[in-house]
Scaffold this active site. Structure first.
Site, PDB file in Angstrom:
ATOM      1  N   HIS A  45       0.860  -1.204   0.000  1.00 10.03           N
ATOM      2  CA  HIS A  45       0.000   0.000   0.000  1.00 10.03           C
ATOM      3  C   HIS A  45       0.889   1.244   0.000  1.00 10.03           C
ATOM      4  O   HIS A  45       1.452   1.605   1.024  1.00 10.03           O
ATOM      5  CB  HIS A  45      -0.877  -0.031   1.260  1.00 10.03           C
ATOM      6  CG  HIS A  45      -1.873   1.082   1.359  1.00 10.03           C
ATOM      7  ND1 HIS A  45      -3.149   0.875   1.823  1.00 10.03           N
ATOM      8  CD2 HIS A  45      -1.800   2.404   1.086  1.00 10.03           C
ATOM      9  CE1 HIS A  45      -3.813   2.018   1.822  1.00 10.03           C
ATOM     10  NE2 HIS A  45      -3.006   2.965   1.386  1.00 10.03           N
ATOM     11  N   HIS A  90       1.357   5.453  -1.777  1.00  9.81           N
ATOM     12  CA  HIS A  90       0.886   6.568  -2.608  1.00  9.81           C
ATOM     13  C   HIS A  90       2.102   7.256  -3.209  1.00  9.81           C
ATOM     14  O   HIS A  90       2.977   7.719  -2.471  1.00  9.81           O
ATOM     15  CB  HIS A  90       0.133   7.596  -1.758  1.00  9.81           C
ATOM     16  CG  HIS A  90      -1.079   7.027  -1.082  1.00  9.81           C
ATOM     17  ND1 HIS A  90      -2.343   7.149  -1.588  1.00  9.81           N
ATOM     18  CD2 HIS A  90      -1.210   6.321   0.067  1.00  9.81           C
ATOM     19  CE1 HIS A  90      -3.210   6.554  -0.780  1.00  9.81           C
ATOM     20  NE2 HIS A  90      -2.544   6.038   0.235  1.00  9.81           N
ATOM     21  N   ARG A 148       1.586   9.697  -5.855  1.00 10.54           N
ATOM     22  CA  ARG A 148       1.154  10.966  -6.475  1.00 10.54           C
ATOM     23  C   ARG A 148       1.612  11.021  -7.928  1.00 10.54           C
ATOM     24  O   ARG A 148       1.919   9.993  -8.518  1.00 10.54           O
ATOM     25  CB  ARG A 148       1.673  12.199  -5.699  1.00 10.54           C
ATOM     26  CG  ARG A 148       1.579  12.113  -4.198  1.00 10.54           C
ATOM     27  CD  ARG A 148       0.193  11.876  -3.704  1.00 10.54           C
ATOM     28  NE  ARG A 148       0.134  12.014  -2.236  1.00 10.54           N
ATOM     29  CZ  ARG A 148      -0.841  11.542  -1.498  1.00 10.54           C
ATOM     30  NH1 ARG A 148      -1.829  10.854  -2.032  1.00 10.54           N
ATOM     31  NH2 ARG A 148      -0.847  11.736  -0.201  1.00 10.54           N
ATOM     32  N   ASN A 185      -5.597   7.031  -5.859  1.00 10.57           N
ATOM     33  CA  ASN A 185      -6.342   8.267  -5.512  1.00 10.57           C
ATOM     34  C   ASN A 185      -5.588   9.522  -5.945  1.00 10.57           C
ATOM     35  O   ASN A 185      -5.373  10.446  -5.183  1.00 10.57           O
ATOM     36  CB  ASN A 185      -6.671   8.312  -4.013  1.00 10.57           C
ATOM     37  CG  ASN A 185      -5.448   8.360  -3.127  1.00 10.57           C
ATOM     38  OD1 ASN A 185      -4.397   7.846  -3.492  1.00 10.57           O
ATOM     39  ND2 ASN A 185      -5.568   8.983  -1.963  1.00 10.57           N
ATOM     40  N   LYS A 230      -9.447  -0.210  -5.222  1.00 14.00           N
ATOM     41  CA  LYS A 230      -9.401   0.406  -3.890  1.00 14.00           C
ATOM     42  C   LYS A 230     -10.678   1.176  -3.595  1.00 14.00           C
ATOM     43  O   LYS A 230     -11.124   1.989  -4.416  1.00 14.00           O
ATOM     44  CB  LYS A 230      -8.196   1.357  -3.826  1.00 14.00           C
ATOM     45  CG  LYS A 230      -8.057   2.143  -2.531  1.00 14.00           C
ATOM     46  CD  LYS A 230      -7.618   1.239  -1.389  1.00 14.00           C
ATOM     47  CE  LYS A 230      -7.733   1.910  -0.029  1.00 14.00           C
ATOM     48  NZ  LYS A 230      -6.755   2.962   0.182  1.00 14.00           N
ATOM     49  N   HIS A 248     -10.530   0.713   2.457  1.00 17.51           N
ATOM     50  CA  HIS A 248     -10.340   1.703   3.500  1.00 17.51           C
ATOM     51  C   HIS A 248     -11.566   1.526   4.397  1.00 17.51           C
ATOM     52  O   HIS A 248     -12.639   2.044   4.107  1.00 17.51           O
ATOM     53  CB  HIS A 248     -10.250   3.114   2.908  1.00 17.51           C
ATOM     54  CG  HIS A 248      -9.932   4.152   3.925  1.00 17.51           C
ATOM     55  ND1 HIS A 248      -8.842   4.979   3.860  1.00 17.51           N
ATOM     56  CD2 HIS A 248     -10.563   4.480   5.080  1.00 17.51           C
ATOM     57  CE1 HIS A 248      -8.823   5.774   4.921  1.00 17.51           C
ATOM     58  NE2 HIS A 248      -9.864   5.499   5.672  1.00 17.51           N
ATOM     59  N   HIS A 284      -4.548  -0.879   6.414  1.00 21.32           N
ATOM     60  CA  HIS A 284      -4.087  -0.100   7.574  1.00 21.32           C
ATOM     61  C   HIS A 284      -4.924  -0.286   8.847  1.00 21.32           C
ATOM     62  O   HIS A 284      -5.540   0.650   9.351  1.00 21.32           O
ATOM     63  CB  HIS A 284      -3.955   1.392   7.219  1.00 21.32           C
ATOM     64  CG  HIS A 284      -5.024   1.964   6.310  1.00 21.32           C
ATOM     65  ND1 HIS A 284      -6.353   1.907   6.585  1.00 21.32           N
ATOM     66  CD2 HIS A 284      -4.923   2.622   5.125  1.00 21.32           C
ATOM     67  CE1 HIS A 284      -7.037   2.506   5.605  1.00 21.32           C
ATOM     68  NE2 HIS A 284      -6.183   2.929   4.715  1.00 21.32           N
ATOM     69  N   ASP A 342       1.384   2.592   3.607  1.00 18.65           N
ATOM     70  CA  ASP A 342       0.494   3.753   3.436  1.00 18.65           C
ATOM     71  C   ASP A 342       1.301   5.047   3.414  1.00 18.65           C
ATOM     72  O   ASP A 342       0.826   6.092   3.876  1.00 18.65           O
ATOM     73  CB  ASP A 342      -0.605   3.807   4.506  1.00 18.65           C
ATOM     74  CG  ASP A 342      -1.787   4.664   4.048  1.00 18.65           C
ATOM     75  OD1 ASP A 342      -1.790   5.094   2.884  1.00 18.65           O
ATOM     76  OD2 ASP A 342      -2.695   4.905   4.858  1.00 18.65           O
ATOM     77  N   HIS A 362       2.711  14.617   1.285  1.00 14.99           N
ATOM     78  CA  HIS A 362       2.084  15.898   0.948  1.00 14.99           C
ATOM     79  C   HIS A 362       3.179  16.960   1.025  1.00 14.99           C
ATOM     80  O   HIS A 362       4.107  16.841   1.832  1.00 14.99           O
ATOM     81  CB  HIS A 362       0.994  16.263   1.955  1.00 14.99           C
ATOM     82  CG  HIS A 362      -0.230  15.387   1.883  1.00 14.99           C
ATOM     83  ND1 HIS A 362      -1.212  15.560   0.941  1.00 14.99           N
ATOM     84  CD2 HIS A 362      -0.609  14.330   2.638  1.00 14.99           C
ATOM     85  CE1 HIS A 362      -2.156  14.653   1.120  1.00 14.99           C
ATOM     86  NE2 HIS A 362      -1.824  13.887   2.138  1.00 14.99           N
TER      87      HIS A 362
END
Ligand code: DOR
Ligand code: ZN
Length: 355
Positions: free
Chosen positions: A15, A17, A19, A43, A100, A137, A179, A251, A255
């Site tokens: 899992h 991210h 971007r 996402n 997901k 989730h 998670h 996870d 950012h």
């Protein structure tokens, strides 16, 4: 394996991210150096909903790696109202490994998610038929009367009021509960987990931290929220059991500092620079280093039907601190958890990957 050194197959991140754009170019190579493969979350903005988008996204990821890197990004679809059932089977033969679910409104780019997973009937039936895993989730964000649920109770409500119905209505659907953060979710998995059928991922931050320590720490603000010390103890106890249906899913969710140090801070913990080391530290504290390789490198690939890595990494017991942010090629700082100033404060990591 000794008390201060362990060699394991190169880990699998179930899992992550990445971007897009400059952020991707800064963070994806870190995962690619440390992990052999990862399940890449969909996402992004716009979300990944077609095989063409997944292929284009995969191309962007691969282009960010240095020549010769063999990291394998495994793509996913976002369970949205625009995802077409025909895309599911095509996805399976085109490098898409899962779909997901995000609860509408709960977290980063969740505006495309269904409010209630059980609304996605046609897609879930098709996934069940085709053998496409669902990544959950597992939080209720808005309840049936449209009221926002206390975010500390969202996972509990999901496990109590939604999950049993989902499992009953789609009894052949392969599911990974992502998670895990609460005692009740850990107990549910302990009782009902099944290799290849109902599995779960656990992050380093839900194993390491507790609500009391992180409530005012923006780098540790994420969904699901970090829960109480007693929840954490149950999740730690679960991974220490060495169950074959539990695996590492970091996870890692970067950012830019402008969003992490805003009020409120964006949800998402950036941990890829320290995740493997922190997992190892936790397993060491639990006297469970003999269970580490299965959790980090074997159970995840097994669920997704791929081979564990043939490469290995060695970790050694050695204290170090994170003193720098990751900086994108546009000059934006991205702060990892456990950072000396911006984490809990003066954190020391006790394990290190040997070069
Ligand atoms: O904290 C989170 N950040 N939780 C999620 O579910 C999404 C993620 C993100 O993409 O930032
Ligand atoms: Zn995530």
């Amino acid at each position: 394996m000794s008390n201060d050194s362990i060699t394991i197959k190169k880990p699998f991140d179930a899992h992550v991210h990445f971007r897009r754009g400059a952020m991707l170019r800064a963070v994806a190579p870190i995962s690619a150096q440390k992990f052999s493969a990862a399940i890449v979350m969909p996402n992004t903005d716009p979300p990944i909903e077609t095989i063409e988008q997944a292929a284009e996204y995969k191309k962007e990821i691969l282009a960010a790696f240095p020549a010769g890197n063999t990291f394998n990004p495994l793509m996913t679809f976002y369970l949205t109202k625009n995802l077409k059932p025909e895309e599911i089977e095509k996805g399976l033969s085109n490098g898409v490994y899962a779909v997901k679910y995000y609860p509408y409104g709960a977290t980063t780019n969740s505006q495309w998610g269904f409010r209630d997973i059980l609304e996605a009937k046609e897609l879930l039936s098709e996934m069940e038929r085709a053998g496409m895993p669902l990544l959950l989730h597992g939080e209720v964000h808005v309840d049936e009367s449209e009221n926002e649920v206390d975010p500390y109770q969202g996972e509990k409500q999901f496990i109590e009021s939604v999950f049993p119905r989902l499992l009953e209505q789609y009894s052949d659907l392969k599911i990974s509960l992502e998670h895990l953060s609460t005692k009740i979710a850990a107990e549910f998995l302990e009782k009902n987990g099944e290799t290849g059928k109902l599995v779960a991922t656990v992050t380093p931050h839900h194993l390491l931290y507790a609500r009391e320590d992180v409530e005012d720490k923006p780098l540790l603000r994420c969904k699901p929220l970090i829960k109480s010390a007693s929840d954490r103890e149950k999740v730690r106890g679960l991974v220490a059991e060495g169950l074959p249906f539990l695996s590492a899913g970091t996870d890692s969710a970067p950012h830019p500092e402008s969003k992490k140090f805003a009020s409120p801070a964006a949800f998402g913990v950036f941990n890829s620079p320290v995740a493997i080391e922190l997992y190892t530290q936790v397993f060491d504290e639990l006297n469970a280093l003999d269970k580490l390789e299965e959790f980090l490198s074997i159970n995840g690939p097994r669920f997704f039907g791929i081979e564990p890595s043939k490469e290995t990494i060695t970790l050694v017991k050695n204290d170090w601190q994170v003193t720098e942010p990751v900086v994108t090629d546009e000059g934006v700082n991205v702060w990892p958890i456990a950072h000396k100033e911006h984490g809990l404060g003066n954190e020391t990591i006790h394990w290190q990957i040997a070069i």
